[in-house]
Write a protein that holds these residues in place. Structure first.
Motif, mmCIF file in Angstrom:
data_model
loop_
_atom_site.group_PDB
_atom_site.id
_atom_site.type_symbol
_atom_site.label_atom_id
_atom_site.label_comp_id
_atom_site.label_asym_id
_atom_site.label_seq_id
_atom_site.Cartn_x
_atom_site.Cartn_y
_atom_site.Cartn_z
ATOM 1 N N VAL A 72 0.584 -1.685 -0.546
ATOM 2 C CA VAL A 72 -0.309 0.573 -0.330
ATOM 3 C C VAL A 72 0.986 1.640 -0.252
ATOM 4 C CG1 VAL A 72 -1.917 1.106 1.123
ATOM 5 C CG2 VAL A 72 -1.787 -0.729 1.137
ATOM 6 N N VAL A 73 0.607 2.176 -1.064
ATOM 7 C CA VAL A 73 1.471 3.466 -0.688
ATOM 8 C C VAL A 73 0.547 4.462 -0.417
ATOM 9 C CG1 VAL A 73 2.274 5.359 -2.879
ATOM 10 C CG2 VAL A 73 2.672 2.675 -3.106
ATOM 11 N N HIS A 74 0.973 5.375 0.088
ATOM 12 C CA HIS A 74 0.491 6.596 1.030
ATOM 13 C C HIS A 74 0.654 7.903 0.538
ATOM 14 C CE1 HIS A 74 -0.434 9.489 4.360
ATOM 15 N NE2 HIS A 74 -1.426 9.211 3.796
ATOM 16 N N ALA A 75 -0.545 7.705 -0.631
ATOM 17 C CA ALA A 75 -0.429 8.994 -2.117
ATOM 18 C C ALA A 75 -1.821 9.467 -1.776
ATOM 19 C CB ALA A 75 1.126 9.108 -3.261
ATOM 20 N N ASP A 76 -1.305 10.675 -3.132
ATOM 21 C CA ASP A 76 -2.705 11.211 -3.925
ATOM 22 C C ASP A 76 -2.643 10.969 -5.775
ATOM 23 O OD1 ASP A 76 -4.832 13.008 -5.029
ATOM 24 O OD2 ASP A 76 -4.325 14.114 -2.898
ATOM 25 N N VAL A 77 -3.670 10.365 -5.696
ATOM 26 C CA VAL A 77 -4.142 9.876 -7.300
ATOM 27 C C VAL A 77 -3.610 11.061 -7.457
ATOM 28 C CG1 VAL A 77 -5.418 8.220 -6.683
ATOM 29 C CG2 VAL A 77 -6.217 10.069 -7.234
ATOM 30 N N ARG A 78 -4.117 12.350 -7.219
ATOM 31 C CA ARG A 78 -3.360 13.429 -8.663
ATOM 32 C C ARG A 78 -2.314 13.462 -9.132
ATOM 33 N NH1 ARG A 78 -8.275 16.662 -4.621
ATOM 34 N NH2 ARG A 78 -6.415 15.366 -3.690
ATOM 35 N N ASP A 79 -1.117 12.981 -7.645
ATOM 36 C CA ASP A 79 -0.390 13.021 -7.972
ATOM 37 C C ASP A 79 1.062 12.208 -8.720
ATOM 38 O OD1 ASP A 79 2.693 14.163 -7.852
ATOM 39 O OD2 ASP A 79 2.818 14.331 -5.502
ATOM 40 N N PRO A 110 -14.900 10.441 -8.842
ATOM 41 C CA PRO A 110 -16.067 10.813 -8.785
ATOM 42 C C PRO A 110 -15.293 12.048 -7.176
ATOM 43 C CG PRO A 110 -17.110 8.878 -8.837
ATOM 44 C CD PRO A 110 -15.472 8.747 -8.703
ATOM 45 N N TYR A 111 -14.254 11.037 -6.830
ATOM 46 C CA TYR A 111 -13.751 12.208 -5.402
ATOM 47 C C TYR A 111 -13.065 14.038 -5.753
ATOM 48 C CZ TYR A 111 -15.364 8.647 -3.003
ATOM 49 O OH TYR A 111 -16.427 7.413 -1.839
ATOM 50 N N LEU A 112 -12.706 13.888 -7.610
ATOM 51 C CA LEU A 112 -11.735 14.580 -7.725
ATOM 52 C C LEU A 112 -13.061 15.817 -8.685
ATOM 53 C CD1 LEU A 112 -9.843 12.540 -7.721
ATOM 54 C CD2 LEU A 112 -8.741 12.755 -9.743
ATOM 55 N N SER A 113 -12.908 16.644 -8.384
ATOM 56 C CA SER A 113 -13.420 17.932 -9.222
ATOM 57 C C SER A 113 -13.246 17.823 -10.307
ATOM 58 C CB SER A 113 -13.225 18.918 -8.097
ATOM 59 O OG SER A 113 -12.342 19.701 -7.781
ATOM 60 N N ASP A 114 -14.167 19.146 -11.115
ATOM 61 C CA ASP A 114 -14.430 19.267 -11.903
ATOM 62 C C ASP A 114 -12.705 19.902 -12.247
ATOM 63 O OD1 ASP A 114 -16.014 18.343 -12.983
ATOM 64 O OD2 ASP A 114 -17.238 20.080 -13.074
ATOM 65 N N ASP A 115 -12.342 20.581 -11.024
ATOM 66 C CA ASP A 115 -11.174 21.923 -10.981
ATOM 67 C C ASP A 115 -9.616 20.512 -11.230
ATOM 68 O OD1 ASP A 115 -11.961 24.050 -11.129
ATOM 69 O OD2 ASP A 115 -12.637 24.292 -9.017
ATOM 70 N N ASP A 116 -10.070 19.620 -10.722
ATOM 71 C CA ASP A 116 -8.436 18.594 -10.906
ATOM 72 C C ASP A 116 -8.713 18.251 -11.945
ATOM 73 O OD1 ASP A 116 -7.791 18.712 -8.183
ATOM 74 O OD2 ASP A 116 -9.896 17.130 -7.965
ATOM 75 N N ARG A 117 -9.188 18.227 -13.254
ATOM 76 C CA ARG A 117 -9.022 17.593 -14.075
ATOM 77 C C ARG A 117 -9.092 16.600 -14.351
ATOM 78 N NH1 ARG A 117 -8.729 22.102 -17.625
ATOM 79 N NH2 ARG A 117 -7.338 20.840 -19.302
#
Length: 266
Positions: A126-133, A162-169
């Motif tokens: 398991v990796v502790h990280a944000d999928v947006r990175d 769905p947890y990513l907003s439109d601003d997260d692209r």
């Protein structure tokens, strides 16, 4: 009798429901607390949230099994939550015990639970990280140890976008992972939608708000856009509950998400 998995104490993490622990409870797991169980039982009466969770998990199992039987031996599960019963490593190891799985989540308590569950595994971590990175995900020590990015990888994004907003692209986020994997890799996506059951989706979005998160359902065209650079396998972008399902599932919960699997093009 199999030993019950140990629960992980996370300071300050038991005062309010946790989405990963709620999902674990809906699926019959043991990694949840009283606050989660109370909220979950209320949400089941309000919405049949357990049915929706089981539909999502069933799609995940069918999709990763398809990838494994097609020869994929590496899996990157983004926004995985707690790897409770029937998760990716258990499914793919039945096809080939050498399959390697990296789970990724940004919640410290969820990661702690997952690491406890997988503490004896040599093929899953398991990796502790944000999928947006993607850089943080792909450069993590666990990823480097288990995944060879010169070989095909199945990138699994079931329920996370769905947890990513439109601003997260979100389409741009998916594109970064696409560019990091070689042709022949797979993309597995399920994504909430209000296209088919708008009233039920409204209830689910409301439940997310009560649990402290914002959900962004998206339409079929937006989900299809996520597969830019991929050849979408039959039957295409369809309700997740019906994707490669034996028989016809007409339950409302089967229509709360779209699901699809694509193959990375050269």
């Amino acid at each position: 009798m199999q030993e019950r998995p140990k629960r992980v104490s996370a300071g300050g993490g038991v005062e309010r429901p946790n989405l990963a622990r709620l999902f674990d409870y809906y699926l019959g797991g043991a990694h949840n607390f009283a606050v989660d169980r109370e909220f979950a039982e209320r949400s089941i009466k309000f919405f049949a949230a357990d049915d929706a969770a089981r539909t999502t998990r069933s799609f995940l199992r069918r999709a990763v099994h398809l990838c494994a039987t097609a020869g994929i031996r590496q899996f990157l599960d983004l926004g995985s939550g707690i790897p409770t019963a029937g998760n990716v490593h258990e499914v793919v190891e039945r096809v080939d015990p050498s399959c390697r799985v990296v789970y990724v989540d940004n919640d410290a308590a969820t990661v702690a639970h997952g690491r406890t569950m997988l503490r004896t595994s040599t093929t899953a971590a398991v990796v502790h990280a944000d999928v947006r990175d993607p850089d943080a995900v792909l450069n993590a020590p666990e990823t480097a140890r288990l995944l060879d990015l010169d070989e095909p990888v199945a990138v699994v994004m079931v329920g996370i976008l769905p947890y990513l907003s439109d601003d997260d692209r979100p389409a741009d986020v998916v594109a970064k992972y696409r560019e990091a994997v070689v042709p022949g890799s797979r993309l597995v996506v399920s994504h909430l939608t209000a296209d088919l059951e708008p009233e039920m989706m409204g209830k689910l979005v409301h439940l997310g708000t009560l649990a402290g998160t914002t959900l962004t359902p998206r339409g079929e065209a937006a989900v299809a856009e996520l597969f830019t650079g991929f050849d979408v396998l039959a039957p295409g972008v369809v309700p997740a509950g019906t994707w490669h399902q034996d028989g016809e599932d007409t339950s409302p919960s089967s229509c709360l998400s779209y699901g699809a699997v694509g193959v990375r093009l050269p």
